[in-house]
Design a protein around this motif. Structure first.
Motif, PDB file in Angstrom:
ATOM      1  N   LYS A  75       1.112   4.155  -2.969  1.00 55.07           N
ATOM      2  CA  LYS A  75       0.894   5.595  -2.769  1.00 55.07           C
ATOM      3  C   LYS A  75       2.090   6.402  -3.249  1.00 55.07           C
ATOM      4  O   LYS A  75       1.941   7.481  -3.830  1.00 55.07           O
ATOM      5  CB  LYS A  75       0.653   5.898  -1.278  1.00 55.07           C
ATOM      6  CG  LYS A  75      -0.636   5.350  -0.756  1.00 55.07           C
ATOM      7  CD  LYS A  75      -1.806   6.178  -1.198  1.00 55.07           C
ATOM      8  CE  LYS A  75      -3.065   5.677  -0.518  1.00 55.07           C
ATOM      9  NZ  LYS A  75      -4.234   6.388  -0.966  1.00 55.07           N
ATOM     10  N   LEU A  76       3.307   5.908  -3.018  1.00 57.20           N
ATOM     11  CA  LEU A  76       4.509   6.660  -3.377  1.00 57.20           C
ATOM     12  C   LEU A  76       4.778   6.665  -4.875  1.00 57.20           C
ATOM     13  O   LEU A  76       5.226   7.688  -5.423  1.00 57.20           O
ATOM     14  CB  LEU A  76       5.719   6.059  -2.645  1.00 57.20           C
ATOM     15  CG  LEU A  76       5.760   6.264  -1.146  1.00 57.20           C
ATOM     16  CD1 LEU A  76       6.971   5.550  -0.545  1.00 57.20           C
ATOM     17  CD2 LEU A  76       5.783   7.728  -0.789  1.00 57.20           C
ATOM     18  N   TYR A  77       4.545   5.561  -5.542  1.00 59.60           N
ATOM     19  CA  TYR A  77       4.915   5.442  -6.949  1.00 59.60           C
ATOM     20  C   TYR A  77       3.703   5.451  -7.870  1.00 59.60           C
ATOM     21  O   TYR A  77       3.700   4.816  -8.912  1.00 59.60           O
ATOM     22  CB  TYR A  77       5.728   4.161  -7.172  1.00 59.60           C
ATOM     23  CG  TYR A  77       7.031   4.193  -6.415  1.00 59.60           C
ATOM     24  CD1 TYR A  77       8.040   5.062  -6.766  1.00 59.60           C
ATOM     25  CD2 TYR A  77       7.237   3.350  -5.311  1.00 59.60           C
ATOM     26  CE1 TYR A  77       9.235   5.104  -6.064  1.00 59.60           C
ATOM     27  CE2 TYR A  77       8.415   3.386  -4.619  1.00 59.60           C
ATOM     28  CZ  TYR A  77       9.418   4.265  -4.992  1.00 59.60           C
ATOM     29  OH  TYR A  77      10.591   4.300  -4.293  1.00 59.60           O
ATOM     30  N   ARG A  78       2.675   6.196  -7.515  1.00 60.86           N
ATOM     31  CA  ARG A  78       1.498   6.301  -8.355  1.00 60.86           C
ATOM     32  C   ARG A  78       1.826   7.136  -9.581  1.00 60.86           C
ATOM     33  O   ARG A  78       2.464   8.189  -9.492  1.00 60.86           O
ATOM     34  CB  ARG A  78       0.352   6.952  -7.590  1.00 60.86           C
ATOM     35  CG  ARG A  78      -0.932   7.021  -8.401  1.00 60.86           C
ATOM     36  CD  ARG A  78      -2.021   7.705  -7.645  1.00 60.86           C
ATOM     37  NE  ARG A  78      -2.156   7.107  -6.292  1.00 60.86           N
ATOM     38  CZ  ARG A  78      -3.018   7.547  -5.402  1.00 60.86           C
ATOM     39  NH1 ARG A  78      -3.787   8.577  -5.667  1.00 60.86           N
ATOM     40  NH2 ARG A  78      -3.091   6.993  -4.214  1.00 60.86           N
ATOM     41  N   HIS A 129       0.826  -1.209   0.000  1.00 62.73           N
ATOM     42  CA  HIS A 129       0.000   0.000   0.000  1.00 62.73           C
ATOM     43  C   HIS A 129       0.862   1.260   0.000  1.00 62.73           C
ATOM     44  O   HIS A 129       0.566   2.226  -0.714  1.00 62.73           O
ATOM     45  CB  HIS A 129      -0.933   0.019   1.212  1.00 62.73           C
ATOM     46  CG  HIS A 129      -2.193  -0.755   1.011  1.00 62.73           C
ATOM     47  ND1 HIS A 129      -3.212  -0.328   0.189  1.00 62.73           N
ATOM     48  CD2 HIS A 129      -2.606  -1.937   1.527  1.00 62.73           C
ATOM     49  CE1 HIS A 129      -4.187  -1.219   0.213  1.00 62.73           C
ATOM     50  NE2 HIS A 129      -3.840  -2.208   1.010  1.00 62.73           N
ATOM     51  N   VAL A 130       1.925   1.253   0.795  1.00 63.03           N
ATOM     52  CA  VAL A 130       2.817   2.411   0.841  1.00 63.03           C
ATOM     53  C   VAL A 130       3.479   2.611  -0.515  1.00 63.03           C
ATOM     54  O   VAL A 130       3.543   3.740  -1.037  1.00 63.03           O
ATOM     55  CB  VAL A 130       3.866   2.238   1.964  1.00 63.03           C
ATOM     56  CG1 VAL A 130       4.961   3.305   1.863  1.00 63.03           C
ATOM     57  CG2 VAL A 130       3.189   2.286   3.325  1.00 63.03           C
ATOM     58  N   PHE A 131       3.995   1.552  -1.121  1.00 63.14           N
ATOM     59  CA  PHE A 131       4.611   1.667  -2.451  1.00 63.14           C
ATOM     60  C   PHE A 131       3.603   2.146  -3.491  1.00 63.14           C
ATOM     61  O   PHE A 131       3.938   2.915  -4.386  1.00 63.14           O
ATOM     62  CB  PHE A 131       5.216   0.344  -2.897  1.00 63.14           C
ATOM     63  CG  PHE A 131       6.557   0.046  -2.277  1.00 63.14           C
ATOM     64  CD1 PHE A 131       7.466   1.063  -2.013  1.00 63.14           C
ATOM     65  CD2 PHE A 131       6.908  -1.252  -1.956  1.00 63.14           C
ATOM     66  CE1 PHE A 131       8.690   0.797  -1.451  1.00 63.14           C
ATOM     67  CE2 PHE A 131       8.129  -1.525  -1.393  1.00 63.14           C
ATOM     68  CZ  PHE A 131       9.031  -0.510  -1.132  1.00 63.14           C
TER      69      PHE A 131
END
Length: 79
Positions: A73-76, A69-71
């Motif tokens: 959000k960061l690499y959208r 989920h964090v990845f």
């Protein structure tokens, strides 16, 4: 009054007395415990895993999903 072996009406003193006379143990309780214990014996089929292994695998799965989920959000990629 109770006639012909009928159960006493609910909430009556006779019903309360019959509840006090019931046994909590006996053959019915032993049979229920026997079937429950069958899940935890070596005679059951399937993979044997300790509770610690299941706990560690569950926490690991939750951690992987959180990292994904964090990845996400960061690499959208913006449209």
């Amino acid at each position: 009054m109770v006639a012909n072996g009928e159960a006493p009406s609910r909430g009556s003193a006779a019903a309360a007395a019959s509840m006090r006379r019931r046994r909590t143990g006996g053959a019915g309780a032993a049979a229920g415990a026997n079937t429950m214990l069958q899940f935890y014996t070596d005679e059951t089929a399937g993979r044997k895993m300790s509770p610690n292994t299941v706990l560690i695998m569950s926490i690991g799965f939750i951690a992987i999903v959180a990292v994904l989920h964090v990845f996400g959000k960061l690499y959208r990629v913006p449209n």
